[in-house]
Design an enzyme around this catalytic site. Sequence first.
Site, PDB file in Angstrom:
ATOM      1  N   HIS A   1      40.061 -10.575  23.823  1.00  0.00           N
ATOM      2  CA  HIS A   1      39.721 -11.999  23.777  1.00  0.00           C
ATOM      3  C   HIS A   1      38.302 -12.142  24.351  1.00  0.00           C
ATOM      4  O   HIS A   1      38.095 -12.851  25.339  1.00  0.00           O
ATOM      5  CB  HIS A   1      40.762 -12.818  24.543  1.00  0.00           C
TER       6      HIS A   1
ATOM      7  N   GLU B   1      47.306 -20.471  18.483  1.00  0.00           N
ATOM      8  CA  GLU B   1      46.633 -21.513  19.279  1.00  0.00           C
ATOM      9  C   GLU B   1      46.644 -22.832  18.522  1.00  0.00           C
ATOM     10  O   GLU B   1      46.395 -22.863  17.320  1.00  0.00           O
ATOM     11  CB  GLU B   1      45.152 -21.165  19.576  1.00  0.00           C
TER      12      GLU B   1
ATOM     13  N   ASN C   1      44.909 -19.526  14.666  1.00  0.00           N
ATOM     14  CA  ASN C   1      44.456 -20.526  15.638  1.00  0.00           C
ATOM     15  C   ASN C   1      43.924 -21.713  14.844  1.00  0.00           C
ATOM     16  O   ASN C   1      43.040 -21.538  13.997  1.00  0.00           O
ATOM     17  CB  ASN C   1      43.326 -19.978  16.521  1.00  0.00           C
TER      18      ASN C   1
ATOM     19  N   TYR D   1      42.809 -25.974  15.092  1.00  0.00           N
ATOM     20  CA  TYR D   1      42.546 -27.131  15.954  1.00  0.00           C
ATOM     21  C   TYR D   1      42.247 -28.424  15.201  1.00  0.00           C
ATOM     22  O   TYR D   1      42.346 -29.498  15.766  1.00  0.00           O
ATOM     23  CB  TYR D   1      41.369 -26.836  16.894  1.00  0.00           C
TER      24      TYR D   1
ATOM     25  N   ARG E   1      51.409 -16.189  25.923  1.00  0.00           N
ATOM     26  CA  ARG E   1      50.337 -15.401  25.312  1.00  0.00           C
ATOM     27  C   ARG E   1      49.179 -15.316  26.298  1.00  0.00           C
ATOM     28  O   ARG E   1      48.646 -16.343  26.721  1.00  0.00           O
ATOM     29  CB  ARG E   1      49.876 -16.067  24.005  1.00  0.00           C
TER      30      ARG E   1
ATOM     31  N   GLU F   1      40.206 -14.407  17.095  1.00  0.00           N
ATOM     32  CA  GLU F   1      39.112 -15.147  16.457  1.00  0.00           C
ATOM     33  C   GLU F   1      37.898 -14.287  16.099  1.00  0.00           C
ATOM     34  O   GLU F   1      36.813 -14.447  16.676  1.00  0.00           O
ATOM     35  CB  GLU F   1      38.686 -16.352  17.325  1.00  0.00           C
TER      36      GLU F   1
END
Length: 503
Positions: free
Chosen positions: A140, A388, A331, A333, A95, A185
Site C-alpha cells: 500500500h 474500499e 476501490n 469512491y 483489511r 491501486e
Amino acid sequence: MKFLTLFIFLITLFNCDCEVLNLPAHLKIGVATSSYQIEGGWDANGKGESIWDRYTHIKPSLIIDNSTGDVACDSYNKWRTDIEMVKHLGVDFYRFSLSWPRILPSGFSNTINPDGVRYYNDIINELIKNRIEPLVTLYHWDLPQPLQDIGGFPNPILADYFQDYAKVAFELFGDRVKRWITFNEPPSICVESFEDANTTAAKAPGFQSHGIGCYLCGKTLLMAHAKTYHLYDKMFRPQQEGKIGISVNSPWYEPQTDSIDDKIAAERAIQMNYGWWVHPILSTTGGYPPLMQERIDALSKAQNFSRSRLPPLSEKEKRIIKGTADFLGLNHYSSTYVTSGITPPKNPPSFKEDVGVNIRYGGSATGFRKLLNWIKEMYKNPLIYVTENGVADKGSALNDTNRITFLRNYMVQLLKAIEDGVNVERYTIWSLMDNMEWSLGYTIKMGLYHVDFSDPGRTRTAKSSVEFVRNITKNRRIVYENENVENENNRDNLFTFPIHLVQ
Ligand SMILES: *[C@@H]1O[C@H](CO)[C@@H](O)[C@H](O)[C@H]1NC(C)=O
Ligand SMILES: *[C@@H]1O[C@H](CO)[C@@H](O)[C@H](O)[C@H]1NC(C)=O
Ligand SMILES: *[C@@H]1O[C@H](CO)[C@@H](O)[C@H](O)[C@H]1NC(C)=O
Ligand SMILES: *[C@@H]1O[C@H](CO)[C@@H](O)[C@H](O)[C@H]1NC(C)=O
Ligand SMILES: *[C@@H]1O[C@H](CO)[C@@H](O)[C@H](O)[C@H]1NC(C)=O
C-alpha cells in the site's frame, strides 16, 4: 427486547416510503486501513525508510498541511485499541497492509527485522482471537527507499524483489492469513507518482516522467503481481488454502451527453485507467486493452519516438499474467462525467493526453451499480471484493451524518448489483479511523472513528457512523428512503481542489 426492536422497525416502515434490503448471507463486511497512514513509528526498532518517509521529510511543502506520517495514528503502539474498535463495529474482517520496510528494512529478503515480524504477528493473532479475519495488503505504497534508489517500479528487477518480500510474508503469516492483496491501486502507484511532480497531486516518489515512466512502472507491477500469484499458487496454496488478488480503483465514467464522442470518451477512460490493469489479468486474450495499445502506439509514432511508449506485453508475459486473480479487489469512491478531450500529439507526451478525456467528478451512488455490472459483463463475472468505499466528513467532527447517507446509498447500490447477478462477497469501508491521507495530510477525515491528532495519546472517538455500521452488522439489513439516493459528496471531489504548484 427482540419484540420491541421488531416493533420499532415495523413502525419505521409504516412511516416512510422505504425499501428494505437484506444483506445476502455470503456478503462479508469489513473496514480498512494502511500501514503508512496509521502506524507511525517510522524508524522504530529497526524499521527501514520508505519512499513516503523520504518524500514527506524532504518535500514537506508537497503535503498540503506540511505533515508527515512519522506518528500518524500511532497504531504502532495503539494496535490493541484499534482491534477493539474493529471488534466493536461487529465486522467480519479487517483489511490492513504490511509495511515492507518494517519487515525488510533494506527492501531485500536477506535481512528480516524481528520487531516487524513481532508487530504483525501480534495484530494477526489478536484479530483471530476475536474471530475477525485478517485481509492483508502486501503493498500500500510504502516502498523501501533502497529499492527506489535503484529506480523503483520502472526497474523490472522489482518484480523479483517484490516476489521475495511476498514469499517472506506467506512464510511468516500465511498459516493464519487466508486472503492476500498484492497491490493497492496500481494507477496511484504508477500514474500519480510519475506524472504530477512538484504538485500536491503527486504521490511519492514524485518524479516527472511524461507518459513514459507510468507504463514501465505498470509493466513491472503486473509482472510482480503475476509472479507472486504463481508463487502462492504453487508453493503455499496447497497447505495454506487461501486466496490472492489485486485491488484496482475506479470511479464510474458516465458520458456527459448522449453524443457518440462522449460515449467513446467514457469507454476510452475506463479502458485506459482501469482496463490497463484488469484486461491483462482477466480478459480471455490477455495483454493491454487493444484500444489502449493502438492509441499509444499511434501517438508515440506521431511524436517521433522510435518505439511505443507502452511496450507491448510479449506472448510469454501475457501468459504469465493471465488468470492471476482469485478475486478482483475494487476501490470505488465516486462517479464522473466524461467528455472527449483529444488534442493534437505533442511533446513531451503525458498520460492525461494519452487518455484524451475531460473528467468532472459528480453523479450519484448509482454509478457503483453500473461499474459493478460493467465489470461483470466485461470480464465474465469475476469474484469481486469491494476493498474500499467511503467518504470524507462534512460538518462537525463527530456527527458525520453525510457519511451515514453515503454508506447507506452505496450499500443499497451494491445490494442491487448483487441482485443483478454481480458476484460480490465483500464490502470494505474506508476507513476505520481518520488518518494520514497522503498529500492531503490530515486535512480530510475519512474515519468511522475520529482521531485527535493534537493529542499525544491520539485519542480515538466513535462518530455517529459507528452506530450505523454496528446496526448493519447486527441486523444485516438496510432500510432506505427511495428519494434519498443522490449524493454528490465523496472523496474524489476533494481531489478537484485547486492544485498548488510549488515554486
Ligand atoms: C437500526 O436499523 C433499523 C433497520 O434495520 C432501523 O429501523 C433502526 O432505527 C436502526 N437503529 C438505530 C439505532 O439506528
Ligand atoms: C507549510 O510550509 C510552508 C513553507 O515551508 C509555509 O509557507 C506554509 O504556511 C506551511 N503551511 C502550513 C499549513 O503549515
Ligand atoms: C521540481 O522541483 C525541483 C526542485 O524543487 C526541480 O529541481 C525540478 O526540476 C522540478 N521538476 C519539475 C518537473 O518541475
Ligand atoms: C515529429 O517530427 C516531424 C518532422 O521533424 C515534426 O514536423 C513534428 O512536429 C514532430 N512531432 C511532434 C509531436 O513533435
Ligand atoms: C446530527 O446532525 C443531525 C442533522 O444535522 C441532527 O438531526 C442530529 O440531531 C445530530 N445528532 C447529534 C447527536 O448531534
